[in-house]
Scaffold this motif. Structure first.
Motif, PDB file in Angstrom:
ATOM      1  N   LYS A  94     -27.752 -30.126 -83.740  1.00  0.00           N
ATOM      2  CA  LYS A  94     -26.351 -30.540 -83.785  1.00  0.00           C
ATOM      3  C   LYS A  94     -26.175 -31.862 -83.043  1.00  0.00           C
ATOM      4  O   LYS A  94     -25.507 -32.783 -83.530  1.00  0.00           O
ATOM      5  CB  LYS A  94     -25.468 -29.472 -83.142  1.00  0.00           C
ATOM      6  CG  LYS A  94     -23.991 -29.843 -83.055  1.00  0.00           C
ATOM      7  CD  LYS A  94     -23.227 -28.805 -82.251  1.00  0.00           C
ATOM      8  CE  LYS A  94     -22.337 -28.026 -83.146  1.00  0.00           C
ATOM      9  NZ  LYS A  94     -21.527 -27.012 -82.461  1.00  0.00           N
ATOM     10  N   GLU A 140     -26.249 -24.106 -85.968  1.00  0.00           N
ATOM     11  CA  GLU A 140     -26.328 -23.137 -84.882  1.00  0.00           C
ATOM     12  C   GLU A 140     -27.218 -23.676 -83.771  1.00  0.00           C
ATOM     13  O   GLU A 140     -27.017 -23.375 -82.606  1.00  0.00           O
ATOM     14  CB  GLU A 140     -26.883 -21.802 -85.390  1.00  0.00           C
ATOM     15  CG  GLU A 140     -25.904 -21.069 -86.290  1.00  0.00           C
ATOM     16  CD  GLU A 140     -26.434 -19.716 -86.723  1.00  0.00           C
ATOM     17  OE1 GLU A 140     -27.195 -19.088 -85.957  1.00  0.00           O
ATOM     18  OE2 GLU A 140     -26.077 -19.286 -87.833  1.00  0.00           O
ATOM     19  N   ASP A 141     -28.207 -24.472 -84.142  1.00  0.00           N
ATOM     20  CA  ASP A 141     -29.131 -25.070 -83.198  1.00  0.00           C
ATOM     21  C   ASP A 141     -28.461 -26.282 -82.533  1.00  0.00           C
ATOM     22  O   ASP A 141     -28.184 -27.285 -83.182  1.00  0.00           O
ATOM     23  CB  ASP A 141     -30.399 -25.512 -83.942  1.00  0.00           C
ATOM     24  CG  ASP A 141     -31.479 -26.039 -83.035  1.00  0.00           C
ATOM     25  OD1 ASP A 141     -31.184 -26.886 -82.167  1.00  0.00           O
ATOM     26  OD2 ASP A 141     -32.628 -25.608 -83.197  1.00  0.00           O
TER      27      ASP A 141
END
Length: 180
Positions: A140, A135-136
């Motif tokens: 990523k 999600e970050d």
């Protein structure tokens, strides 16, 4: 090469990363972007004068060419392929003992163990199967940098053009987050 290489690209760096990384663990880096690019400039200068890291100049030229045309996937790919030239000196200047240990086995002293030593990703994050697990966005990008770089470097596979266009973001994230 200018003594203020990264400082000369502050606006480009901010335009490239800010929207994505505002939702990241690394969002605070934009509050201190001037300090981060100054630190990056100092590291670049130190590398140019250090016998182990003089090849940093070619890496900085890769970045310069990529910023000339951020839509050129080949130039972005070159930055990512050579990001080790940056991250290894960062480890050296931050923890010479760990750098020396990794440098004893040059064959294994690659981007992934260096990122591990700098703790940019946890072991669990390193083992994720896909960038979609993150999600970050900052994490990523670091995961993409590690995994895509190996495919591209060793010609085992080429990534899609869309993913390759993110390579500059991935590499610049690694370059800057080491000091957040």
């Amino acid at each position: 090469m200018s003594q203020l290489f990264f400082s000369n690209y502050t606006n480009e760096i901010e335009n490239l990363l800010k929207n994505d990384l505002l939702k990241s663990t690394y969002c605070g880096m934009f509050d201190d972007l001037e300090k981060l690019v100054t630190l990056a400039d100092r590291i670049a200068i130190s590398c140019q004068k250090h016998p182990h890291f003089t090849n940093i100049s070619s890496f900085l030229k890769n970045i310069e060419r990529a910023f000339t045309d951020p839509n050129d996937a080949d130039q972005a790919s070159q930055v990512l392929l050579n990001v080790e030239k940056w991250i290894k000196p960062v480890l050296y200047f931050s923890d010479k003992e760990r750098w020396e240990k990794l440098n004893q086995e040059k064959h294994y002293f690659t981007l992934k163990p260096t990122v591990t030593q700098l703790r940019l990703l946890s072991q669990q994050e390193m083992e994720e199967e896909s960038p979609d697990a993150f999600e970050d966005v900052g994490k990523k990008y670091i995961w993409i940098a590690i995994n895509s770089r190996n495919y591209e470097t060793h010609n085992t596979a080429l990534s899609s053009s869309e993913l390759r266009l993110n390579y500059l973001r991935c590499a610049m994230t690694i370059i800057l987050v080491h000091s957040t």
